[in-house]
Design a protein around this motif. Structure first.
Motif, PDB file in Angstrom:
ATOM      1  N   ARG A  16       0.867  -1.188   0.000  1.00  9.20           N
ATOM      2  CA  ARG A  16       0.000   0.000   0.000  1.00  9.20           C
ATOM      3  C   ARG A  16       0.894   1.225   0.000  1.00  9.20           C
ATOM      4  NH1 ARG A  16      -4.383   1.714   4.377  1.00  9.20           N
ATOM      5  NH2 ARG A  16      -5.661   3.088   3.092  1.00  9.20           N
ATOM      6  N   LEU A  17       0.727   2.047  -1.004  1.00  2.91           N
ATOM      7  CA  LEU A  17       1.668   3.128  -1.257  1.00  2.91           C
ATOM      8  C   LEU A  17       1.430   4.308  -0.321  1.00  2.91           C
ATOM      9  CD1 LEU A  17       1.439   2.918  -5.132  1.00  2.91           C
ATOM     10  CD2 LEU A  17       3.343   2.139  -3.720  1.00  2.91           C
ATOM     11  N   GLY A  18       2.522   4.773   0.272  1.00  2.00           N
ATOM     12  CA  GLY A  18       2.491   5.957   1.116  1.00  2.00           C
ATOM     13  C   GLY A  18       3.570   6.924   0.670  1.00  2.00           C
ATOM     14  N   PRO A  19       3.696   8.067   1.348  1.00  2.00           N
ATOM     15  CA  PRO A  19       4.655   9.094   0.920  1.00  2.00           C
ATOM     16  C   PRO A  19       6.082   8.596   0.764  1.00  2.00           C
ATOM     17  CG  PRO A  19       3.145  10.016   2.523  1.00  2.00           C
ATOM     18  CD  PRO A  19       2.849   8.544   2.459  1.00  2.00           C
ATOM     19  N   ALA A  20       6.586   7.822   1.730  1.00  2.00           N
ATOM     20  CA  ALA A  20       7.977   7.359   1.646  1.00  2.00           C
ATOM     21  C   ALA A  20       8.170   6.415   0.464  1.00  2.00           C
ATOM     22  CB  ALA A  20       8.385   6.673   2.948  1.00  2.00           C
ATOM     23  N   ARG A  73     -12.320  -3.292   6.966  1.00  2.00           N
ATOM     24  CA  ARG A  73     -11.031  -2.742   6.533  1.00  2.00           C
ATOM     25  C   ARG A  73     -10.112  -3.820   5.956  1.00  2.00           C
ATOM     26  NH1 ARG A  73      -5.966  -2.499   8.645  1.00  2.00           N
ATOM     27  NH2 ARG A  73      -4.664  -0.728   7.993  1.00  2.00           N
ATOM     28  N   PRO A  74      -9.827  -4.919   6.683  1.00  2.00           N
ATOM     29  CA  PRO A  74      -8.941  -5.934   6.080  1.00  2.00           C
ATOM     30  C   PRO A  74      -9.523  -6.543   4.816  1.00  2.00           C
ATOM     31  CG  PRO A  74      -9.841  -6.698   8.180  1.00  2.00           C
ATOM     32  CD  PRO A  74     -10.156  -5.261   8.081  1.00  2.00           C
ATOM     33  N   GLY A  79      -5.574  -6.320  -3.121  1.00  2.00           N
ATOM     34  CA  GLY A  79      -4.321  -7.054  -3.298  1.00  2.00           C
ATOM     35  C   GLY A  79      -3.267  -6.793  -2.255  1.00  2.00           C
ATOM     36  N   VAL A  80      -3.621  -6.152  -1.131  1.00  2.00           N
ATOM     37  CA  VAL A  80      -2.637  -5.920  -0.075  1.00  2.00           C
ATOM     38  C   VAL A  80      -2.187  -7.254   0.506  1.00  2.00           C
ATOM     39  CG1 VAL A  80      -2.261  -4.910   2.220  1.00  2.00           C
ATOM     40  CG2 VAL A  80      -3.528  -3.634   0.490  1.00  2.00           C
ATOM     41  N   ALA A  81      -0.886  -7.402   0.664  1.00  2.00           N
ATOM     42  CA  ALA A  81      -0.333  -8.681   1.119  1.00  2.00           C
ATOM     43  C   ALA A  81      -0.552  -8.916   2.618  1.00  2.00           C
ATOM     44  CB  ALA A  81       1.157  -8.734   0.791  1.00  2.00           C
ATOM     45  N   ASP A  82      -0.405  -7.883   3.431  1.00  2.00           N
ATOM     46  CA  ASP A  82      -0.526  -8.024   4.888  1.00  2.00           C
ATOM     47  C   ASP A  82      -1.608  -7.066   5.376  1.00  2.00           C
ATOM     48  OD1 ASP A  82      -0.253  -8.378   7.578  1.00  2.00           O
ATOM     49  OD2 ASP A  82       1.752  -7.500   7.736  1.00  2.00           O
ATOM     50  N   VAL A  83      -2.754  -7.605   5.753  1.00  2.01           N
ATOM     51  CA  VAL A  83      -3.882  -6.756   6.134  1.00  2.01           C
ATOM     52  C   VAL A  83      -4.062  -6.663   7.643  1.00  2.01           C
ATOM     53  CG1 VAL A  83      -5.103  -7.254   3.992  1.00  2.01           C
ATOM     54  CG2 VAL A  83      -5.549  -8.666   6.011  1.00  2.01           C
TER      55      VAL A  83
END
Length: 408
Positions: free
Chosen positions: A156-160, A318-319, A326-330
């Protein structure tokens, strides 16, 4: 005979087994990818940094030229700003260098400008500190090596991470499309803020708070939300809303109407249009949670009490939505914390107690843990995940789920 309540972990496992990731993939500008879920990993086509560079403004030197003595004077043979090319450093000279500039071949240390004194209008320098070899040099590839796997599918994409993608030259990223969610509330008692002034509220009416926090939580998870508003407590209206919502949405999310009262129409309506696979969870608050399918759309019914709705969304919806993308770790990251309170009344269900961090680092409990007291969620920093049948004494170690994890 009523079926036993489903344990929360079993219910979540069942839900995640149904959360087949959406097939559609979109390419979006890296600038616009915050919060999206990456579907294609990436290896770095370059090393970062590309060359040895200075981490300070100062002077590049050969340590041997200083003979281990502070106060050595050297002629300045070149000036190297960031973004320029450096010439090899001649023996017995220093190079004026700036942060981010390439280290000239032959130099083996940087002396920060605070430890140097410019002489003769900058043509010479007095080095007042003896550096260690390698001092203030950032080595080529120390951040990212050529060919290293930098981005993984399911992130899941974040700023960093977006900055990391940009650092290896990725202007676009392949992400999951946004889940399409139909949201509606049920209940003739519900009124929207702004429609009726507080002093004119009819008997038994309440403002629809669930609609506001559920919509916000869905959007935080990257969903496209279609708000169907408030559906009257009638079977025909409930059927019409569910039928319409199932046509073009990945998930139908409802609030209220999933209990067993005569005015609770969600359960029979879902069973009439599709199937109900899960109903009632062994958790407090949040027992009347439902999951099913209507055509190709998933259905989730949340309790009407606001804290129950808030907690079941955080722990179950949410999970599920993250897995759908497609998030690997929810799983939310839980912390071990110290209880600063007593909870002597063990419940047969797994409990989620609203708490916040006190100044001494312990957790303090909100006084009223009723499922209708939304103040507890606004006041708190998270919940204590307390096993069924478990009491808590001040000083006990407990499992703490921060809202920063559950609402992200």
């Amino acid at each position: 005979m009523r079926a036993p309540l489903k344990p929360l972990d079993d219910a979540l496992a069942d839900l995640l087994a149904q959360a087949t990731p959406l097939l559609d993939v979109e390419r979006v500008d890296t600038f616009d990818a915050d919060g999206r879920v990456l579907r294609e990993g990436a290896a770095s086509p370059l090393q970062v940094p590309p060359t040895d560079n200075s981490s300070m403004d100062g002077y590049a030197v050969r340590v041997a030229d200083l003979a281990g003595q502070a106060g050595a004077e050297l002629p300045v043979s070149q000036r190297i700003p960031a973004g320029s090319a450096a010439q090899p450093l001649a023996a017995g000279t220093a190079a004026r260098i700036f942060t981010g500039a390439p280290v000239p071949a032959g130099a083996d240390a940087i002396v920060m400008q605070e430890d140097c004194e410019a002489l003769a209008g900058g043509e010479r320098v007095r080095v007042n500190a003896v550096p260690a070899a390698g001092q203030w040099i950032r080595r080529a590839g120390e951040d990212i090596t050529l060919g290293a796997q930098v981005l993984c599918a399911g992130t899941r994409l974040g700023p960093a991470v977006l900055g990391l993608a940009a650092s290896i030259g990725l202007a676009q990223l392949a992400v999951s499309r946004r889940p399409r969610v139909a949201l509606f509330s049920t209940g003739d008692e519900l009124v929207m803020p702004g429609e009726v002034a507080p002093e004119h509220m009819p008997p038994g009416a309440i403002y629809n708070s669930n609609r506001f926090f559920l919509r916000a939580m869905l959007r935080r998870l990257g969903c496209e939300v279609t708000d169907f508003g408030i559906v009257p407590d009638r079977r025909d209206a409930t059927l019409d809303a569910l039928r319409s919502a199932s046509a073009e949405h990945d998930l139908i999310l409802t609030s209220g109407g999933v209990s067993v009262g005569e005015e609770d129409h969600i359960k029979p309506a879902v069973e009439a249009l599709g199937e109900l696979r899960l109903w009632q969870i062994a958790m407090k608050p949040g027992k009347p949670f439902a999951y099913g399918r209507i055509g190709s759309a998933h259905f989730m019914g949340l309790p009407g009490n606001p804290v129950s709705s808030f907690v079941t969304f955080s722990l179950l919806v949410r999970p599920f939505l993250l897995a759908l993308q497609g998030v690997a770790d929810v799983a939310p990251k839980a912390l071990n914390a110290t209880a600063g309170f007593d909870w002597p009344r063990a419940d047969k269900r797994r409990e989620f107690l609203r708490v916040r961090l006190a100044a001494d680092g312990t957790l303090e409990r909100f006084g009223n843990q009723s499922s209708g007291v939304l103040t507890s969620a606004a006041w708190g920093d998270g919940v204590v995940d307390n096993p069924a049948g478990q009491t808590i004494a001040r000083g006990d170690r407990v499992r703490f789920l921060p809202f920063a994890e559950l609402l992200s």
